[in-house]
Design a protein around this motif. Sequence first.
Motif, PDB file in Angstrom:
ATOM      1  N   PHE A 309       0.863  -1.174   0.000  1.00  0.00           N
ATOM      2  CA  PHE A 309       0.000   0.000   0.000  1.00  0.00           C
ATOM      3  C   PHE A 309       0.903   1.229   0.000  1.00  0.00           C
ATOM      4  O   PHE A 309       1.548   1.545   1.008  1.00  0.00           O
ATOM      5  CB  PHE A 309      -0.926  -0.017   1.215  1.00  0.00           C
ATOM      6  CG  PHE A 309      -1.903  -1.166   1.200  1.00  0.00           C
ATOM      7  CD1 PHE A 309      -2.723  -1.375   0.108  1.00  0.00           C
ATOM      8  CD2 PHE A 309      -1.990  -2.038   2.283  1.00  0.00           C
ATOM      9  CE1 PHE A 309      -3.632  -2.438   0.079  1.00  0.00           C
ATOM     10  CE2 PHE A 309      -2.894  -3.098   2.264  1.00  0.00           C
ATOM     11  CZ  PHE A 309      -3.715  -3.296   1.155  1.00  0.00           C
ATOM     12  N   LYS A 310       0.941   1.903  -1.120  1.00  0.00           N
ATOM     13  CA  LYS A 310       1.933   2.942  -1.375  1.00  0.00           C
ATOM     14  C   LYS A 310       1.834   4.107  -0.401  1.00  0.00           C
ATOM     15  O   LYS A 310       2.850   4.594   0.115  1.00  0.00           O
ATOM     16  CB  LYS A 310       1.793   3.457  -2.806  1.00  0.00           C
ATOM     17  CG  LYS A 310       2.800   4.517  -3.186  1.00  0.00           C
ATOM     18  CD  LYS A 310       2.634   4.947  -4.647  1.00  0.00           C
ATOM     19  CE  LYS A 310       3.640   6.014  -5.029  1.00  0.00           C
ATOM     20  NZ  LYS A 310       3.463   6.431  -6.451  1.00  0.00           N
ATOM     21  N   LEU A 311       0.638   4.593  -0.139  1.00  0.00           N
ATOM     22  CA  LEU A 311       0.483   5.802   0.663  1.00  0.00           C
ATOM     23  C   LEU A 311       0.757   5.552   2.138  1.00  0.00           C
ATOM     24  O   LEU A 311       1.365   6.380   2.820  1.00  0.00           O
ATOM     25  CB  LEU A 311      -0.917   6.382   0.473  1.00  0.00           C
ATOM     26  CG  LEU A 311      -1.212   6.907  -0.932  1.00  0.00           C
ATOM     27  CD1 LEU A 311      -2.695   7.232  -1.096  1.00  0.00           C
ATOM     28  CD2 LEU A 311      -0.370   8.153  -1.229  1.00  0.00           C
ATOM     29  N   THR A 312       0.302   4.424   2.648  1.00  0.00           N
ATOM     30  CA  THR A 312       0.470   4.102   4.076  1.00  0.00           C
ATOM     31  C   THR A 312       1.605   3.117   4.331  1.00  0.00           C
ATOM     32  O   THR A 312       1.828   2.709   5.479  1.00  0.00           O
ATOM     33  CB  THR A 312      -0.828   3.529   4.663  1.00  0.00           C
ATOM     34  OG1 THR A 312      -1.207   2.355   3.911  1.00  0.00           O
ATOM     35  CG2 THR A 312      -1.952   4.548   4.587  1.00  0.00           C
ATOM     36  N   GLN A 313       2.319   2.728   3.293  1.00  0.00           N
ATOM     37  CA  GLN A 313       3.463   1.815   3.405  1.00  0.00           C
ATOM     38  C   GLN A 313       3.127   0.542   4.195  1.00  0.00           C
ATOM     39  O   GLN A 313       3.968  -0.004   4.917  1.00  0.00           O
ATOM     40  CB  GLN A 313       4.670   2.546   4.007  1.00  0.00           C
ATOM     41  CG  GLN A 313       5.206   3.644   3.093  1.00  0.00           C
ATOM     42  CD  GLN A 313       6.412   4.362   3.664  1.00  0.00           C
ATOM     43  OE1 GLN A 313       7.164   3.818   4.455  1.00  0.00           O
ATOM     44  NE2 GLN A 313       6.602   5.609   3.251  1.00  0.00           N
ATOM     45  N   SER A 314       1.875   0.105   4.059  1.00  0.00           N
ATOM     46  CA  SER A 314       1.427  -1.171   4.639  1.00  0.00           C
ATOM     47  C   SER A 314       1.639  -1.249   6.149  1.00  0.00           C
ATOM     48  O   SER A 314       1.793  -2.347   6.704  1.00  0.00           O
ATOM     49  CB  SER A 314       2.132  -2.349   3.941  1.00  0.00           C
ATOM     50  OG  SER A 314       1.982  -2.282   2.536  1.00  0.00           O
ATOM     51  N   VAL A 315       1.599  -0.114   6.843  1.00  0.00           N
ATOM     52  CA  VAL A 315       1.953  -0.117   8.269  1.00  0.00           C
ATOM     53  C   VAL A 315       0.948  -0.895   9.124  1.00  0.00           C
ATOM     54  O   VAL A 315       1.330  -1.449  10.170  1.00  0.00           O
ATOM     55  CB  VAL A 315       2.123   1.317   8.838  1.00  0.00           C
ATOM     56  CG1 VAL A 315       3.352   1.974   8.282  1.00  0.00           C
ATOM     57  CG2 VAL A 315       0.881   2.149   8.625  1.00  0.00           C
ATOM     58  N   ILE A 316      -0.312  -0.946   8.721  1.00  0.00           N
ATOM     59  CA  ILE A 316      -1.289  -1.675   9.533  1.00  0.00           C
ATOM     60  C   ILE A 316      -0.969  -3.167   9.543  1.00  0.00           C
ATOM     61  O   ILE A 316      -1.006  -3.824  10.587  1.00  0.00           O
ATOM     62  CB  ILE A 316      -2.722  -1.409   9.021  1.00  0.00           C
ATOM     63  CG1 ILE A 316      -3.080   0.064   9.229  1.00  0.00           C
ATOM     64  CG2 ILE A 316      -3.728  -2.319   9.738  1.00  0.00           C
ATOM     65  CD1 ILE A 316      -4.405   0.463   8.618  1.00  0.00           C
ATOM     66  N   LEU A 317      -0.624  -3.704   8.377  1.00  0.00           N
ATOM     67  CA  LEU A 317      -0.327  -5.140   8.300  1.00  0.00           C
ATOM     68  C   LEU A 317       1.044  -5.479   8.876  1.00  0.00           C
ATOM     69  O   LEU A 317       1.199  -6.537   9.504  1.00  0.00           O
ATOM     70  CB  LEU A 317      -0.443  -5.616   6.853  1.00  0.00           C
ATOM     71  CG  LEU A 317      -1.869  -5.574   6.278  1.00  0.00           C
ATOM     72  CD1 LEU A 317      -1.880  -6.065   4.835  1.00  0.00           C
ATOM     73  CD2 LEU A 317      -2.841  -6.386   7.124  1.00  0.00           C
ATOM     74  N   THR A 318       2.049  -4.620   8.684  1.00  0.00           N
ATOM     75  CA  THR A 318       3.346  -4.899   9.312  1.00  0.00           C
ATOM     76  C   THR A 318       3.208  -4.855  10.837  1.00  0.00           C
ATOM     77  O   THR A 318       3.802  -5.678  11.550  1.00  0.00           O
ATOM     78  CB  THR A 318       4.433  -3.906   8.864  1.00  0.00           C
ATOM     79  OG1 THR A 318       4.014  -2.563   9.134  1.00  0.00           O
ATOM     80  CG2 THR A 318       4.728  -4.045   7.380  1.00  0.00           C
ATOM     81  N   THR A 319       2.399  -3.931  11.328  1.00  0.00           N
ATOM     82  CA  THR A 319       2.136  -3.851  12.767  1.00  0.00           C
ATOM     83  C   THR A 319       1.449  -5.109  13.265  1.00  0.00           C
ATOM     84  O   THR A 319       1.801  -5.659  14.327  1.00  0.00           O
ATOM     85  CB  THR A 319       1.267  -2.617  13.074  1.00  0.00           C
ATOM     86  OG1 THR A 319       2.011  -1.434  12.770  1.00  0.00           O
ATOM     87  CG2 THR A 319       0.837  -2.589  14.525  1.00  0.00           C
ATOM     88  N   LEU A 320       0.453  -5.583  12.521  1.00  0.00           N
ATOM     89  CA  LEU A 320      -0.238  -6.821  12.895  1.00  0.00           C
ATOM     90  C   LEU A 320       0.749  -7.973  13.034  1.00  0.00           C
ATOM     91  O   LEU A 320       0.693  -8.743  14.005  1.00  0.00           O
ATOM     92  CB  LEU A 320      -1.294  -7.161  11.842  1.00  0.00           C
ATOM     93  CG  LEU A 320      -1.936  -8.551  11.992  1.00  0.00           C
ATOM     94  CD1 LEU A 320      -2.860  -8.594  13.188  1.00  0.00           C
ATOM     95  CD2 LEU A 320      -2.676  -8.943  10.712  1.00  0.00           C
ATOM     96  N   ILE A 321       1.663  -8.106  12.092  1.00  0.00           N
ATOM     97  CA  ILE A 321       2.641  -9.203  12.128  1.00  0.00           C
ATOM     98  C   ILE A 321       3.503  -9.100  13.386  1.00  0.00           C
ATOM     99  O   ILE A 321       3.753 -10.106  14.073  1.00  0.00           O
ATOM    100  CB  ILE A 321       3.493  -9.210  10.849  1.00  0.00           C
ATOM    101  CG1 ILE A 321       2.608  -9.527   9.638  1.00  0.00           C
ATOM    102  CG2 ILE A 321       4.637 -10.222  10.957  1.00  0.00           C
ATOM    103  CD1 ILE A 321       3.265  -9.280   8.299  1.00  0.00           C
TER     104      ILE A 321
END
Length: 354
Positions: A309-321
């Motif tokens: 996710f370009k704008l949010t740099q996938s931070v929600i999913l990296t955080t989940l991991i």
Amino acid sequence: MKNSIMWKYIDEEPNSINRLLASQDIHQIVQIIRHYDEVIFVAHGSSFNAAITIHNFFSKMTGIHTEVFTPSQFISNKLEISKEKRELIIAISQTGTSRGVIEAIEYAHRNGNYVLGLTDNADTLVERRSDSTAYIYCGNEESNAKTKGYTNTLVLLLLLAIHTGIVRKHISEQIAKDVIKEIESSISMIPTVKNHVLQRLNEARFGKDEKTMYIIGNGMNYGTAMEGQLKIMETMCIPTAFNNTGEFSHGMHRSVNKNVDSIVIDVGKIEHNDTLTTWKFLSRNGSKSILITTNPEIQGNLVIHIPYFKLTQSVILTTLIIQVVSTFIPELNGLDPNRASHNEFPKEIETRIL
């Protein structure tokens, strides 16, 4: 084992984020933020990490300069609050009871600043002493290591940024819609990504007899690496370190040994080649190393793929991991992630004021 209350809170994240997305508070709050030239975030612990993760995004979306301080840094090092620029203090405390944040609010008021408090709890000192309040809407979280509270803080800051950007006419409504779409897509993927991560962790028995953890992240996920360090320290109670790829080779690499497990975050093209080189080095010279990547071409038994996710740099999913890993590892080692460990110290230092 999957006995910890933290699993319940992780599973509640989609609903808690959706509550936040449905909130009308944000539209009122951005009418305050829009008039300021500078925003100063003040927070402890996970809230501080969330502010570090989002503050450059916040500047980019709003056109407002941002800084991030812990309360002691703010009081000690922010020696003179500018009278030429309009500065807004955003004080973040999920519980609303953080003594340092409360002291920072009082300091800001002595210097004539307006304070916006971000908290999950009404009628706390942070809520009562702030000039306005935006709620995190994560709900109850009775664990030492916060999960859904951290994720909701990230999302709240993302939403404040894009809605302020719109009213300041700094970004288009389409950009804001694209950010919302990335958030919603991330929410929909949480159960699938969680199960995928657990499968990889179980197969590799990642973290068995773990003694040390290093976490490497870049861009917005530098803040995710910071949060990862804190989560592992809170749940495993072991030495943990974080860094970005560029700084890892400036001394930190010298401490790698077979007792070091690691997580490397590779999102988009941010220092991609150096990040892969670092992951291979850690896999070769350390113990086990997870790679979180948005590149589907990279394969391995400890490679975890997520969408980019370009704008949010996938931070929600990296955080989940990070949250899944930090809950899984102690249970793999027969430990409760939320067990007591030197619980007397926060009381001695009066970390919280009820």
